[in-house]
Design a protein around this motif. Sequence first.
Motif, PDB file in Angstrom:
ATOM      1  N   UNK A 100      -9.539  -7.524  -2.614  1.00 49.38           N
ATOM      2  CA  UNK A 100      -8.784  -6.744  -3.587  1.00 49.38           C
ATOM      3  C   UNK A 100      -8.066  -5.603  -2.875  1.00 49.38           C
ATOM      4  N   UNK A 101      -6.802  -5.410  -3.230  1.00 50.39           N
ATOM      5  CA  UNK A 101      -6.044  -4.284  -2.693  1.00 50.39           C
ATOM      6  C   UNK A 101      -6.419  -3.065  -3.516  1.00 50.39           C
ATOM      7  N   UNK A 102      -6.942  -2.065  -2.842  1.00 48.79           N
ATOM      8  CA  UNK A 102      -7.401  -0.861  -3.527  1.00 48.79           C
ATOM      9  C   UNK A 102      -6.298   0.190  -3.579  1.00 48.79           C
ATOM     10  N   UNK A 103      -6.184   0.840  -4.723  1.00 47.76           N
ATOM     11  CA  UNK A 103      -5.267   1.971  -4.832  1.00 47.76           C
ATOM     12  C   UNK A 103      -5.873   3.148  -4.075  1.00 47.76           C
ATOM     13  N   UNK A 104      -5.048   4.027  -3.558  1.00 44.59           N
ATOM     14  CA  UNK A 104      -5.589   5.225  -2.898  1.00 44.59           C
ATOM     15  C   UNK A 104      -6.431   6.031  -3.890  1.00 44.59           C
ATOM     16  N   UNK A 105      -7.668   6.275  -3.520  1.00 43.89           N
ATOM     17  CA  UNK A 105      -8.621   6.914  -4.425  1.00 43.89           C
ATOM     18  C   UNK A 105      -8.225   8.348  -4.788  1.00 43.89           C
ATOM     19  N   UNK A 106      -7.896   9.147  -3.791  1.00 44.46           N
ATOM     20  CA  UNK A 106      -7.571  10.561  -4.053  1.00 44.46           C
ATOM     21  C   UNK A 106      -6.371  10.680  -4.997  1.00 44.46           C
ATOM     22  N   UNK A 107      -5.340   9.891  -4.764  1.00 42.09           N
ATOM     23  CA  UNK A 107      -4.143   9.946  -5.609  1.00 42.09           C
ATOM     24  C   UNK A 107      -4.457   9.468  -7.025  1.00 42.09           C
ATOM     25  N   UNK A 108      -5.298   8.447  -7.134  1.00 37.54           N
ATOM     26  CA  UNK A 108      -5.678   7.948  -8.464  1.00 37.54           C
ATOM     27  C   UNK A 108      -6.415   9.024  -9.246  1.00 37.54           C
ATOM     28  N   UNK A 109      -7.328   9.707  -8.595  1.00 40.79           N
ATOM     29  CA  UNK A 109      -8.099  10.757  -9.252  1.00 40.79           C
ATOM     30  C   UNK A 109      -7.208  11.915  -9.652  1.00 40.79           C
ATOM     31  N   UNK A 110      -6.249  12.276  -8.798  1.00 37.68           N
ATOM     32  CA  UNK A 110      -5.337  13.380  -9.155  1.00 37.68           C
ATOM     33  C   UNK A 110      -4.530  13.052 -10.402  1.00 37.68           C
ATOM     34  N   UNK A 111      -4.165  11.792 -10.579  1.00 35.18           N
ATOM     35  CA  UNK A 111      -3.421  11.407 -11.792  1.00 35.18           C
ATOM     36  C   UNK A 111      -4.297  11.496 -13.041  1.00 35.18           C
ATOM     37  N   UNK A 119       0.816  -1.218   0.000  1.00 34.71           N
ATOM     38  CA  UNK A 119       0.000   0.000   0.000  1.00 34.71           C
ATOM     39  C   UNK A 119       0.851   1.270   0.000  1.00 34.71           C
ATOM     40  N   UNK A 120       1.913   1.302   0.788  1.00 32.29           N
ATOM     41  CA  UNK A 120       2.772   2.491   0.828  1.00 32.29           C
ATOM     42  C   UNK A 120       3.425   2.722  -0.541  1.00 32.29           C
ATOM     43  N   UNK A 121       3.710   1.651  -1.236  1.00 30.23           N
ATOM     44  CA  UNK A 121       4.303   1.754  -2.565  1.00 30.23           C
ATOM     45  C   UNK A 121       3.291   2.353  -3.538  1.00 30.23           C
ATOM     46  N   UNK A 122       2.014   2.004  -3.395  1.00 30.87           N
ATOM     47  CA  UNK A 122       0.975   2.576  -4.256  1.00 30.87           C
ATOM     48  C   UNK A 122       0.964   4.095  -4.145  1.00 30.87           C
ATOM     49  N   UNK A 123       0.971   4.576  -2.920  1.00 31.01           N
ATOM     50  CA  UNK A 123       0.909   6.019  -2.687  1.00 31.01           C
ATOM     51  C   UNK A 123       2.121   6.722  -3.290  1.00 31.01           C
ATOM     52  N   UNK A 124       3.302   6.164  -3.065  1.00 29.64           N
ATOM     53  CA  UNK A 124       4.528   6.762  -3.603  1.00 29.64           C
ATOM     54  C   UNK A 124       4.533   6.725  -5.132  1.00 29.64           C
ATOM     55  N   UNK A 125       4.087   5.617  -5.703  1.00 31.49           N
ATOM     56  CA  UNK A 125       4.070   5.486  -7.161  1.00 31.49           C
ATOM     57  C   UNK A 125       3.063   6.446  -7.789  1.00 31.49           C
ATOM     58  N   UNK A 126       1.898   6.571  -7.178  1.00 36.26           N
ATOM     59  CA  UNK A 126       0.893   7.504  -7.714  1.00 36.26           C
ATOM     60  C   UNK A 126       1.342   8.954  -7.574  1.00 36.26           C
TER      61      UNK A 126
END
Length: 109
Positions: free
Chosen positions: A96-107, A36-43
């Motif tokens: 399912x592992x969910x990506x952080x929603x706010x970061x996904x939307x910002x991308x 999960x921490x990797x998702x946030x950093x990657x996004x």
Amino acid sequence: EALLQSLAALVKGCPKEMDQGKVIGALMTAVDRKKAAFHTAALSALETALRAFSDTDHFAAVSPPLLEACRRHSTAEEKDKKGAAGEEGKDDAEPTVLLPLAESIRCLA
């Protein structure tokens, strides 16, 4: 995670020197990692790269997986509501592992 931050800083500093397709592809691969921490950093790095590469449209490359991630959030919320209402779920699949929603939307913005 530090490598992603470093890549984002390099892209932000000299976007013209980078192979945009390879950078976006590498960051999208990093987004798919399980941690999960990797998702946030990657996004976060992806958002920085997309802003730096604003002269080129990368929407087709990033939108399908990110829109799917947003859809999963709405599906997960529906399942939570059904579970709270006492409905038995017959879905014994691994969560399912969910990506952080706010970061996904910002991308996507």
